[in-house]
Design an enzyme around this catalytic site. Structure first.
Site, PDB file in Angstrom:
ATOM      1  N   TYR A 164      -2.995  -6.315 -39.942  1.00 22.56           N
ATOM      2  CA  TYR A 164      -2.352  -7.278 -39.060  1.00 22.56           C
ATOM      3  C   TYR A 164      -1.047  -7.827 -39.652  1.00 22.56           C
ATOM      4  O   TYR A 164       0.000  -7.770 -39.020  1.00 22.56           O
ATOM      5  CB  TYR A 164      -3.358  -8.382 -38.718  1.00 22.56           C
ATOM      6  CG  TYR A 164      -3.018  -9.159 -37.482  1.00 22.56           C
ATOM      7  CD1 TYR A 164      -3.581 -10.397 -37.244  1.00 22.56           C
ATOM      8  CD2 TYR A 164      -2.132  -8.658 -36.539  1.00 22.56           C
ATOM      9  CE1 TYR A 164      -3.279 -11.113 -36.125  1.00 22.56           C
ATOM     10  CE2 TYR A 164      -1.807  -9.370 -35.416  1.00 22.56           C
ATOM     11  CZ  TYR A 164      -2.381 -10.597 -35.214  1.00 22.56           C
ATOM     12  OH  TYR A 164      -2.073 -11.312 -34.098  1.00 22.56           O
ATOM     13  N   GLU A 171       7.018  -5.228 -37.042  1.00 23.52           N
ATOM     14  CA  GLU A 171       7.595  -5.613 -35.753  1.00 23.52           C
ATOM     15  C   GLU A 171       8.766  -6.563 -35.929  1.00 23.52           C
ATOM     16  O   GLU A 171       9.828  -6.400 -35.313  1.00 23.52           O
ATOM     17  CB  GLU A 171       6.520  -6.258 -34.876  1.00 23.52           C
ATOM     18  CG  GLU A 171       5.455  -5.268 -34.421  1.00 23.52           C
ATOM     19  CD  GLU A 171       4.255  -5.950 -33.801  1.00 23.52           C
ATOM     20  OE1 GLU A 171       4.415  -7.055 -33.251  1.00 23.52           O
ATOM     21  OE2 GLU A 171       3.148  -5.376 -33.870  1.00 23.52           O
TER      22      GLU A 171
END
Lengths: 242, 310
Positions: A164, A171
């Site tokens: 995660y 991103e």
């Protein structure tokens, strides 16, 4: 930011006295869907590995898998429908946010801003997404078939701890890399005066998106950590009693 | 194989560990019991107490009388803390005062909003002045209705609601006001002046309609009471819409904002109208459902918010 997703499986509800019997069609469809998605992301994974082995570089990798990625990530919109019609017991909003953030990364960042497609950060989040999705979809598949190997459950509730944050880094770095090109081209932006009396600056919008990771990421991360304690550690305690 | 239940966010305080005993008359009300509980637990004022017979059951009402409840000579109640509470009136006044003042700040082009050369200038478009009057009138009306017209069922709501609600109202007001009062604002182009005039008529019609409904609803309920009755059309023609709709106040509200959207031809206003419509539809459906549940003879022709449609 959707490296992991809220779990919608029937098993993980506490105090499950009222068992929800899904219709056979729903179970059949969901099983098919999850098998198809597992296969799709496996195909993506293999394509990525093969590209890297053959070419030795990540440049051009995104372009080679772009179509497959767009297809399977966009199909994930169905998961919102599943929640809306109730065959998956998860909040529509949570799923919607997760899927939309993925769609946003794929269509509005990586697909539209060609200059950043060879960034390393793109590979980073692609790898994270692939690993996460293969784990997640196979977890759902085995759950629906009522034969869940422990290692899949273990993977689903442990990999996210590293995946995660890595996904978020990938991103964010990608969006950051895209900023100068957005500014230069003025893409997806609208200025005054116009007959709708509105303006939109995609550049500042992206900055707000990046900032929104700050409150949102910890919430989702700690939610998954809590789920993990419930599912994994809860089980261990019971085994001791036996 | 039972899994140990771990604490969830809203843990229920069963008072078995810290059980408090009170002696009360059989005709005592829940409200009185809440006051007693408040005396021994000063941090939990009555408005934030939820008292139930069953930990997972419904909250009992303040008016409920002890002897009419399914209890024996001793009764065990469960308490839940609803969190800090704030009065509905306070929330309404705050959330409506914001848009009124914020919009005016944009209208008068207070410094630091637009480029300095526009500070304290006025728009050359008459529709901008009209829009300011309409917007201000609308929120002034809401403030006055909160103070003098509405009769609230609940006294309080959770404190966090005021932050949520104010963000919504103030945020949207600022967003709309920015564009309508912008030096580069473009007046309606589709049907020009006629569009503005028709929009104004629609807006005013719906404002009067909305006010009529609020008065009608107020008159259903005697002062200080919390009774619920089926609303019916009155002599006022604006209330005849009750024949077709359960919550015409929302219908008229939608109409007002549609009018304002057409008047200003501004996309943010259209957004605000759309979001408001979705929320009001949710509320209208809920209200419609409770009317149907509570009243056997509820008129079947009525829809929640849009005649025959929704």
């Amino acid at each position: 930011m959707a490296s992991t997703e809220e779990d919608g499986s029937v098993e993980e509800k506490e105090n499950n006295n009222k068992k929800r019997t899904k219709s056979a069609i729903a179970v059949a469809w969901l099983t098919f869907y999850n098998i198809a998605m597992t296969a799709g992301w496996l195909v993506l994974a293999m394509a990525m590995i093969r590209f890297y082995i053959q070419r030795g570089t990540h440049k051009g990798l995104y372009k080679s898998i772009a179509r497959t990625l767009k297809f399977f990530q966009t199909i994930a919109l169905l998961e919102v429908v599943h929640c809306a019609i109730g065959i998956v017991r998860t909040s529509v909003i949570v799923t919607g946010v997760q899927v939309c953030s993925r769609i946003f990364m794929v269509w509005f960042i990586t697909n539209s801003i060609k200059q950043i497609q060879n960034e390393e950060s793109v590979i980073l989040f692609l790898v994270v997404w692939t690993v996460t999705e293969i784990t997640r979809y196979s977890f759902y598949t085995f759950n629906l078939l009522n034969h869940l190997p422990y290692f899949i459950k273990w993977a689903r509730y442990n990999m996210f701890i590293i995946m995660y944050p890595l996904g978020v880094v990938g991103e964010l770095m990608t969006i950051y890399a895209a900023l100068p090109y957005v500014r230069k081209t003025g893409m997806l932006s609208m200025r005054l005066p116009n007959k709708y009396n509105v303006s939109f600056d995609y550049y500042y919008f992206l900055i707000i998106v990046m900032l929104s990771y700050i409150p949102l990421f910890p919430q989702l991360y700690f939610h998954m950590l809590r789920q993990r304690r419930k599912v994994l550690l809860g089980e261990i305690i019971v085994e001791k009693d036996e | 194989m039972t899994r140990p239940s771990l604490t969830s966010d809203e843990s229920f305080r069963t008072l078995t560990a810290k059980m408090k005993h009170y002696e009360v008359e059989p005709n005592a009300t829940i409200g009185e019991i809440k006051s007693m509980f408040h005396k021994s637990h000063p941090q939990w004022y009555p408005a934030r107490q939820s008292i139930r017979l069953d930990p997972k059951g419904k909250s009992l009402k303040d008016e409920d009388v002890l002897q009419h409840l399914p209890v024996g000579t001793t009764a065990t109640f469960y308490f839940r803390d609803l969190g800090a509470q704030i009065s509905w009136v306070t929330v309404f006044l705050t959330e409506y005062a914001g848009p009124l003042l914020l919009y005016l700040m944009f209208y008068f082009r207070v410094p630091f909003i637009y480029a300095p050369k526009y500070d304290f200038t006025t728009s050359k478009h008459w529709v901008v002045h009209l829009a300011c009057m309409c917007h201000s009138f609308h929120y002034l009306k809401r403030l006055l209705e909160t103070l003098f017209v509405h009769r609230f069922s609940h006294g309080t709501m959770p404190l966090r609601n005021i932050f949520k609600n104010c963000t919504y109202y103030w945020g949207f007001a600022a967003w709309m006001a920015y564009y309508i009062n912008h030096p580069l604002y473009t007046p309606p182009t589709i049907y020009g002046e006629q569009q503005v005039r028709m929009a104004l008529v629609l807006f005013l019609f719906c404002q009067i309609g909305n006010f009529s409904i609020h008065i009608a609803l107020r008159n259903l309920r005697p002062p200080g009471s919390k009774t619920r009755k089926i609303p019916y059309p009155t002599k006022n023609p604006f209330t005849w819409i009750f024949l077709l709709v359960s919550c015409p106040n929302y219908t008229y509200e939608l109409g007002s904002w549609l009018g304002f959207t057409l008047m200003t031809q501004c996309l943010p206003v259209a957004f605000f109208t759309a979001v408001g419509f979705i929320q009001m539809t949710v509320w209208a459906k809920g209200k419609h459902r409770s009317y149907l549940k509570e009243f056997r003879d509820y008129p079947p022709l009525r829809s929640p918010i849009l005649p025959f449609i929704l």
